[in-house]
Design an enzyme around this catalytic site. Sequence first.
Site, PDB file in Angstrom:
ATOM      1  N   ASN A 131       0.562  -1.297   0.407  1.00  0.00           N
ATOM      2  CA  ASN A 131      -0.070   0.431   0.115  1.00  0.00           C
ATOM      3  C   ASN A 131       0.931   0.917   0.335  1.00  0.00           C
ATOM      4  OD1 ASN A 131      -2.315  -1.382   0.206  1.00  0.00           O
ATOM      5  ND2 ASN A 131      -2.388  -1.719   2.456  1.00  0.00           N
ATOM      6  N   HIS A 413      -1.254  -7.916   4.757  1.00  0.00           N
ATOM      7  CA  HIS A 413      -0.053  -7.958   4.217  1.00  0.00           C
ATOM      8  C   HIS A 413       0.472  -6.795   3.899  1.00  0.00           C
ATOM      9  CE1 HIS A 413      -0.450 -12.081   6.212  1.00  0.00           C
ATOM     10  NE2 HIS A 413      -0.183 -11.510   4.215  1.00  0.00           N
ATOM     11  N   CYS A 414      -0.690  -5.828   3.811  1.00  0.00           N
ATOM     12  CA  CYS A 414      -0.323  -3.876   3.834  1.00  0.00           C
ATOM     13  C   CYS A 414       0.022  -4.368   2.098  1.00  0.00           C
ATOM     14  CB  CYS A 414       0.163  -2.958   3.704  1.00  0.00           C
ATOM     15  SG  CYS A 414       0.039  -2.615   5.787  1.00  0.00           S
ATOM     16  N   ALA A 415      -0.420  -5.639   1.265  1.00  0.00           N
ATOM     17  CA  ALA A 415      -0.839  -5.760  -0.047  1.00  0.00           C
ATOM     18  C   ALA A 415      -2.707  -6.017  -0.493  1.00  0.00           C
ATOM     19  CB  ALA A 415      -0.005  -6.925  -0.522  1.00  0.00           C
TER      20      ALA A 415
END
Length: 464
Positions: A131, A413-415
């Site tokens: 992100n 996982h901020c993906a």
Amino acid sequence: MWTRPRDQQVGLPTHTLDVDRVRSHFDFADLGRVVTNNAASTQPPRELAALLVTLTKGYENVHRGQSIASQQTTELFEASYDTFAQWLNAPSRRTIATYRNTTEAINAVMYSLLTDFRDGDNVVTTMLEHNSDFVPWYGMCREILPRFGRHVECRLARFDHRTGELDLDHLAELVDHRTKLVCVTGASNFLGTKPPLTLIRAIADGSGYRRDDGSSGSLLLVDAAQLVPSSYVDVQRLDVDYLAFSCHKVLAPFGVGILYAKERLLAQARPFLYGGDMIATGRVAPDRVEYNDLPWKYAAGTPNILGVIVSAYALRLLPDLVGVDGSTRWFTSTAPLPAPLVAETMNRVGRHTAELTDLALCEAMSIDGLSCYGPAAGLPRSPLLAFNVAGVDPFALAENLGRLGVEARAGCHCATLAHRDLGLDPPASCRLSFALYNSRDDMTYAMDAVRRVTDQLRRRPGLT
């Protein structure tokens, strides 16, 4: 996403590190911890904690101080920039800026370039990104620049859902003569994919974007948060314009992010933050402010002095842990770090963590209903595996692994882009990730725990 038949055999490479020797420098193993969330943050070795205690005895603020303590702390602080530059084979400390983390470093690039974007320009990034390498560009294009009547597009290159590889043809289609900047991960923290940076550099160079200085080509930014911890990264060979990583993923216990940028870019750009040390001494007047020399032009206010120093020493400790050069203790040496030493250190770390990852991927594929994401075993990837098990909630899986001492992580996982693009509902997966101090026993225990917990949760549906 891929699966492996149970009877498929994969060759087992030999160990590449003396892991027992490495682990003797850490305390976590004595607590019964199986540390497999290293993509988020690594563990600090004992030497760094001791160094912090030593440094605090003579601690003072840096630059402009006349005390001996200030001068000594300044010397250590400035030498840290040399270490960061040497680790990346950057030309000099003038190409380095420090921030709190990779996220802040990428934001610094965004804000420094903000006013240089022309109406009709675009930024190209990918669906693989953390992100932190998408949201700043989204915010710039959708929220900030429109307020000033300037329209800049943020474009997203897709990836192959089966292999996790970046679609280079699609990336090349998106990059055109109005592409000011191409942003790409060096290694995905979800899929593990390592996009070919040399080819992406060539795509950016061939864009035809006309720069203000008369040259052509798009700038290239690499989010190397997952690349630097297990790979040798030579910024001059890669010819990247910007590269960012976080030291807390490379053994350091502090919030320090490193931004490399070509010197001419830092020299001509506006700072991200203003005030304090970024101002040339005595150069403030009502009608004029002059900035400090590089790299201090990008060091507003009092920096994270001890964090920066200890983070640099974390890098200097790595060759000693890995055992590359038995004749020199680099942790206590002030000599420059030779590029071949850094390359061999990180190649050994990379071979070791790749071995553990491949073994874990093969073990994972023997678990019924388990699906892994990204490149298959034996292919280049960052040292992690993200997976889901049919009918099992990934958060419940990670929580129950924790009860067995296995430190996994569940979530996006901020993906978030990639999880949503794969149609995952919820947009989450469970992830294990390895570092140089992980052993085969860690990997075996962790994968056995995944199998045990999966079986338990399936027998107790209310927990899934």
